[in-house]
Design a protein around this motif. Sequence first.
Motif, PDB file in Angstrom:
ATOM      1  N   LEU A  46       0.863  -1.182   0.000  1.00 17.74           N
ATOM      2  CA  LEU A  46       0.000   0.000   0.000  1.00 17.74           C
ATOM      3  C   LEU A  46       0.896   1.227   0.000  1.00 17.74           C
ATOM      4  CD1 LEU A  46      -2.750  -1.120   2.532  1.00 17.74           C
ATOM      5  CD2 LEU A  46      -2.834  -1.159   0.032  1.00 17.74           C
ATOM      6  N   ASP A  47       0.632   2.142  -0.912  1.00 16.95           N
ATOM      7  CA  ASP A  47       1.520   3.290  -1.125  1.00 16.95           C
ATOM      8  C   ASP A  47       0.714   4.565  -1.280  1.00 16.95           C
ATOM      9  OD1 ASP A  47       4.396   2.027  -1.835  1.00 16.95           O
ATOM     10  OD2 ASP A  47       2.816   0.759  -2.660  1.00 16.95           O
ATOM     11  N   PRO A  48       1.280   5.697  -0.793  1.00 20.63           N
ATOM     12  CA  PRO A  48       0.547   6.967  -0.882  1.00 20.63           C
ATOM     13  C   PRO A  48       0.140   7.348  -2.306  1.00 20.63           C
ATOM     14  CG  PRO A  48       2.406   7.184   0.630  1.00 20.63           C
ATOM     15  CD  PRO A  48       2.538   5.830  -0.004  1.00 20.63           C
ATOM     16  N   TYR A  49       0.911   6.957  -3.342  1.00 18.80           N
ATOM     17  CA  TYR A  49       0.572   7.392  -4.706  1.00 18.80           C
ATOM     18  C   TYR A  49      -0.818   6.910  -5.132  1.00 18.80           C
ATOM     19  CZ  TYR A  49       1.394   2.706  -6.670  1.00 18.80           C
ATOM     20  OH  TYR A  49       1.306   1.362  -6.967  1.00 18.80           O
ATOM     21  N   MET A  50      -1.294   5.820  -4.480  1.00 17.66           N
ATOM     22  CA  MET A  50      -2.598   5.267  -4.860  1.00 17.66           C
ATOM     23  C   MET A  50      -3.723   6.281  -4.619  1.00 17.66           C
ATOM     24  SD  MET A  50      -1.908   1.598  -3.146  1.00 17.66           S
ATOM     25  CE  MET A  50      -0.824   0.398  -3.932  1.00 17.66           C
ATOM     26  N   ASP A 200      10.116  15.572  16.312  1.00 19.71           N
ATOM     27  CA  ASP A 200       8.696  15.209  16.279  1.00 19.71           C
ATOM     28  C   ASP A 200       7.885  16.442  15.878  1.00 19.71           C
ATOM     29  OD1 ASP A 200       6.088  14.545  16.754  1.00 19.71           O
ATOM     30  OD2 ASP A 200       6.341  14.159  18.901  1.00 19.71           O
ATOM     31  N   TYR A 201       7.398  16.469  14.618  1.00 21.16           N
ATOM     32  CA  TYR A 201       6.700  17.681  14.164  1.00 21.16           C
ATOM     33  C   TYR A 201       5.363  17.864  14.875  1.00 21.16           C
ATOM     34  CZ  TYR A 201       3.572  14.906  11.182  1.00 21.16           C
ATOM     35  OH  TYR A 201       2.631  14.004  10.731  1.00 21.16           O
ATOM     36  N   ARG A 202       4.804  16.758  15.381  1.00 23.82           N
ATOM     37  CA  ARG A 202       3.498  16.882  16.056  1.00 23.82           C
ATOM     38  C   ARG A 202       3.617  17.637  17.388  1.00 23.82           C
ATOM     39  NH1 ARG A 202      -0.398  13.280  13.593  1.00 23.82           N
ATOM     40  NH2 ARG A 202       0.682  11.682  12.399  1.00 23.82           N
ATOM     41  N   CYS A 250       9.811  14.635  -3.372  1.00 26.20           N
ATOM     42  CA  CYS A 250       9.389  13.265  -3.636  1.00 26.20           C
ATOM     43  C   CYS A 250       7.883  13.113  -3.449  1.00 26.20           C
ATOM     44  CB  CYS A 250      10.138  12.342  -2.681  1.00 26.20           C
ATOM     45  SG  CYS A 250       9.557  10.659  -2.701  1.00 26.20           S
ATOM     46  N   GLY A 251       7.353  13.699  -2.379  1.00 25.09           N
ATOM     47  CA  GLY A 251       5.928  13.572  -2.103  1.00 25.09           C
ATOM     48  C   GLY A 251       5.441  14.736  -1.266  1.00 25.09           C
ATOM     49  N   MET A 252       4.114  14.959  -1.283  1.00 22.33           N
ATOM     50  CA  MET A 252       3.499  16.043  -0.499  1.00 22.33           C
ATOM     51  C   MET A 252       2.222  15.490   0.103  1.00 22.33           C
ATOM     52  SD  MET A 252       4.416  19.635  -1.746  1.00 22.33           S
ATOM     53  CE  MET A 252       6.114  20.117  -1.937  1.00 22.33           C
ATOM     54  N   ARG A 328      -0.921   6.324  10.490  1.00 23.33           N
ATOM     55  CA  ARG A 328      -1.104   5.239  11.460  1.00 23.33           C
ATOM     56  C   ARG A 328      -0.182   4.061  11.177  1.00 23.33           C
ATOM     57  NH1 ARG A 328      -6.584   7.212  11.798  1.00 23.33           N
ATOM     58  NH2 ARG A 328      -7.353   5.900  10.123  1.00 23.33           N
ATOM     59  N   ASN A 329       0.398   4.009   9.967  1.00 24.05           N
ATOM     60  CA  ASN A 329       1.416   2.975   9.682  1.00 24.05           C
ATOM     61  C   ASN A 329       2.701   3.332  10.419  1.00 24.05           C
ATOM     62  OD1 ASN A 329       1.795   5.268   7.905  1.00 24.05           O
ATOM     63  ND2 ASN A 329       3.374   4.066   6.900  1.00 24.05           N
ATOM     64  N   PHE A 330       3.508   2.322  10.649  1.00 25.01           N
ATOM     65  CA  PHE A 330       4.818   2.534  11.284  1.00 25.01           C
ATOM     66  C   PHE A 330       5.795   1.680  10.479  1.00 25.01           C
ATOM     67  CE2 PHE A 330       6.874   2.943  15.785  1.00 25.01           C
ATOM     68  CZ  PHE A 330       8.074   3.345  15.194  1.00 25.01           C
TER      69      PHE A 330
HETATM   70  N1  LIG Z   1       8.068  10.616  -6.393  1.00 25.60           N
HETATM   71  C1  LIG Z   1       8.004   9.292  -6.404  1.00 25.60           C
HETATM   72  O1  LIG Z   1       8.317   8.632  -7.392  1.00 25.60           O
HETATM   73  C2  LIG Z   1       7.535   8.597  -5.153  1.00 25.60           C
HETATM   74  C3  LIG Z   1       7.623   7.202  -5.028  1.00 25.60           C
HETATM   75  C4  LIG Z   1       7.247   6.602  -3.813  1.00 25.60           C
HETATM   76  C5  LIG Z   1       6.766   7.401  -2.770  1.00 25.60           C
HETATM   77  N2  LIG Z   1       6.662   8.733  -2.955  1.00 25.60           N
HETATM   78  C6  LIG Z   1       6.197   9.618  -1.863  1.00 25.60           C
HETATM   79  O2  LIG Z   1       7.066   9.418  -0.762  1.00 25.60           O
HETATM   80  C7  LIG Z   1       6.372   9.742   0.444  1.00 25.60           C
HETATM   81  C8  LIG Z   1       6.584   8.619   1.461  1.00 25.60           C
HETATM   82  O3  LIG Z   1       6.004   7.430   0.946  1.00 25.60           O
HETATM   83  P1  LIG Z   1       6.107   6.058   1.759  1.00 25.60           P
HETATM   84  O4  LIG Z   1       5.602   4.998   0.862  1.00 25.60           O
HETATM   85  O5  LIG Z   1       7.436   5.951   2.336  1.00 25.60           O
HETATM   86  O6  LIG Z   1       5.019   6.271   2.896  1.00 25.60           O
HETATM   87  P2  LIG Z   1       5.291   6.191   4.474  1.00 25.60           P
HETATM   88  O7  LIG Z   1       6.258   7.262   4.831  1.00 25.60           O
HETATM   89  O8  LIG Z   1       5.620   4.787   4.827  1.00 25.60           O
HETATM   90  O9  LIG Z   1       3.869   6.535   5.060  1.00 25.60           O
HETATM   91  C9  LIG Z   1       3.331   7.827   4.922  1.00 25.60           C
HETATM   92  C10 LIG Z   1       3.731   8.702   6.135  1.00 25.60           C
HETATM   93  O10 LIG Z   1       3.480  10.046   5.831  1.00 25.60           O
HETATM   94  C11 LIG Z   1       3.312  10.757   7.035  1.00 25.60           C
HETATM   95  N3  LIG Z   1       2.156  11.655   6.923  1.00 25.60           N
HETATM   96  C12 LIG Z   1       0.907  11.333   6.598  1.00 25.60           C
HETATM   97  N4  LIG Z   1       0.130  12.437   6.596  1.00 25.60           N
HETATM   98  C13 LIG Z   1       0.922  13.462   6.914  1.00 25.60           C
HETATM   99  C14 LIG Z   1       0.704  14.866   7.079  1.00 25.60           C
HETATM  100  N5  LIG Z   1      -0.496  15.413   6.891  1.00 25.60           N
HETATM  101  N6  LIG Z   1       1.766  15.637   7.411  1.00 25.60           N
HETATM  102  C15 LIG Z   1       2.980  15.087   7.598  1.00 25.60           C
HETATM  103  N7  LIG Z   1       3.240  13.754   7.467  1.00 25.60           N
HETATM  104  C16 LIG Z   1       2.209  12.968   7.129  1.00 25.60           C
HETATM  105  C17 LIG Z   1       3.059   9.735   8.134  1.00 25.60           C
HETATM  106  O11 LIG Z   1       4.235   9.659   8.928  1.00 25.60           O
HETATM  107  P3  LIG Z   1       4.325  10.513  10.284  1.00 25.60           P
HETATM  108  O12 LIG Z   1       3.479   9.788  11.287  1.00 25.60           O
HETATM  109  O13 LIG Z   1       5.765  10.505  10.598  1.00 25.60           O
HETATM  110  O14 LIG Z   1       3.765  11.854   9.966  1.00 25.60           O
HETATM  111  C18 LIG Z   1       2.896   8.442   7.367  1.00 25.60           C
HETATM  112  O15 LIG Z   1       3.335   7.331   8.124  1.00 25.60           O
HETATM  113  C19 LIG Z   1       4.926   9.975   0.048  1.00 25.60           C
HETATM  114  O16 LIG Z   1       4.707  11.358  -0.066  1.00 25.60           O
HETATM  115  C20 LIG Z   1       4.825   9.333  -1.322  1.00 25.60           C
HETATM  116  O17 LIG Z   1       3.794   9.868  -2.112  1.00 25.60           O
HETATM  117  C21 LIG Z   1       7.023   9.338  -4.119  1.00 25.60           C
END
Ligand SMILES: NC(=O)c1ccc[n+]([C@@H]2O[C@H](COP(=O)([O-])OP(=O)(O)OC[C@H]3O[C@@H](n4cnc5c(N)ncnc54)[C@H](OP(=O)(O)O)[C@@H]3O)[C@@H](O)[C@H]2O)c1
Length: 338
Positions: A46-50, A200-202, A250-252, A328-330
Amino acid sequence: MPQNQSIVLASRPQGAATAENFRLESAATPALQDGQVLVRHHYLSLDPYMRGRMNEGKSYAAPQPLGEVMIGGTVGEVLETRSPRFAVGDKVVGMGGWQLYSVVDAEQPGALRKVDTTHVPLSHYLGAVGMPGVTAWYGLVRIIDPQAGQTVVVSAASGAVGSAVGVLAKSRGCRVVGIAGGAEKCTYVVKDLGFDECVDYRAHADALSLSKALKLACPQGIDGYFENVGGMVLDAVMLRMNAFGRIAVCGMIAGYDGQPLPMSYPQMILVQRLKVQGFIVSEHMQDWPAALKELGQLVGSGRFRPRESVAHGLEGAPQAFLGLLKGRNFGKQLVKLV
Ligand SMILES: NC(=O)c1ccc[n+]([C@@H]2O[C@H](COP(=O)([O-])OP(=O)(O)OC[C@H]3O[C@@H](n4cnc5c(N)ncnc54)[C@H](OP(=O)(O)O)[C@@H]3O)[C@@H](O)[C@H]2O)c1
């Protein structure tokens, strides 16, 4: 052929995604044609891009069609084969989607890749030694290009991408500071992943307060920032960037529900002569082999022990996905399907 279960996109979200946007379906898997293999999925990624694919609007990739199986990376095992390239029992990684089985045209280049699970557990091919790991590698190595002794900061530091960024930057001799949500995640980032510090940004009400904490954690300023979240976190980091710093966008994730994501200090790009560059990992296939090799060695040797959040059963995928978008994932979010 076995009975398949899948999760399809039932409707497009209005604002935050909900469980009602998904629907569980059941159907027989089709008989194999020449060149095809039947894969039983062990894990779904499961990935954020979905979240972006669930929307209709313009993006770097086509939207997920309604009524079709949700897109997703999978690892599993070949159950039946009519391809000379794959044998029954091969462990494979592909884009099987949110379902128990997939029938794959094995002759299509890149559709299915055999993996070796001697030193690297199968599930890590969806995380540290898969797409998220390569994402970390590309943004860090090709955009930030960190030099030993420089300070690199990464947000969502305990996650799949962020954890790999930190480990790769440490192995290049950098000072590495994570930003993550909550004390437990921050402790893991420092104690288990080996970051120098984690903020810890929270615990901070606004960007100025967070920026003060970053000043303490980064006494020499920030040379490279790997951006995963946007919003307040980006604002705080911008105020600490050094001259000629590099930001890999990379992501927002803070804006994935469609809300505006204002940037408070864009003038810092000029003042500090910053390079700010977005990227999509799938557009850089030439770098995947080198990245996967380095990541495979780090994980295989035990120098990088990635953490996983595992939901059990396909029916648990929507809730696990919604949880990922709320932090909520870790660690790497997976769904175990066997
Ligand atoms: N550009 C690309 O090709 C590419 C490829 C893969 C992934 N990505 C991006 O990389 C990022 C990380 O992906 P991942 O798969 O490694 O996910 P991940 O970090 O395992 O999970 C997402 C994390 O984002 C944080 N988050 C969620 N909502 C937030 C908010 N409103 N403000 C701040 N933090 C928030 C949470 O961590 P906290 O509890 O620490 O806040 C959450 O655990 C995502 O933005 C994703 O879209 C981009």
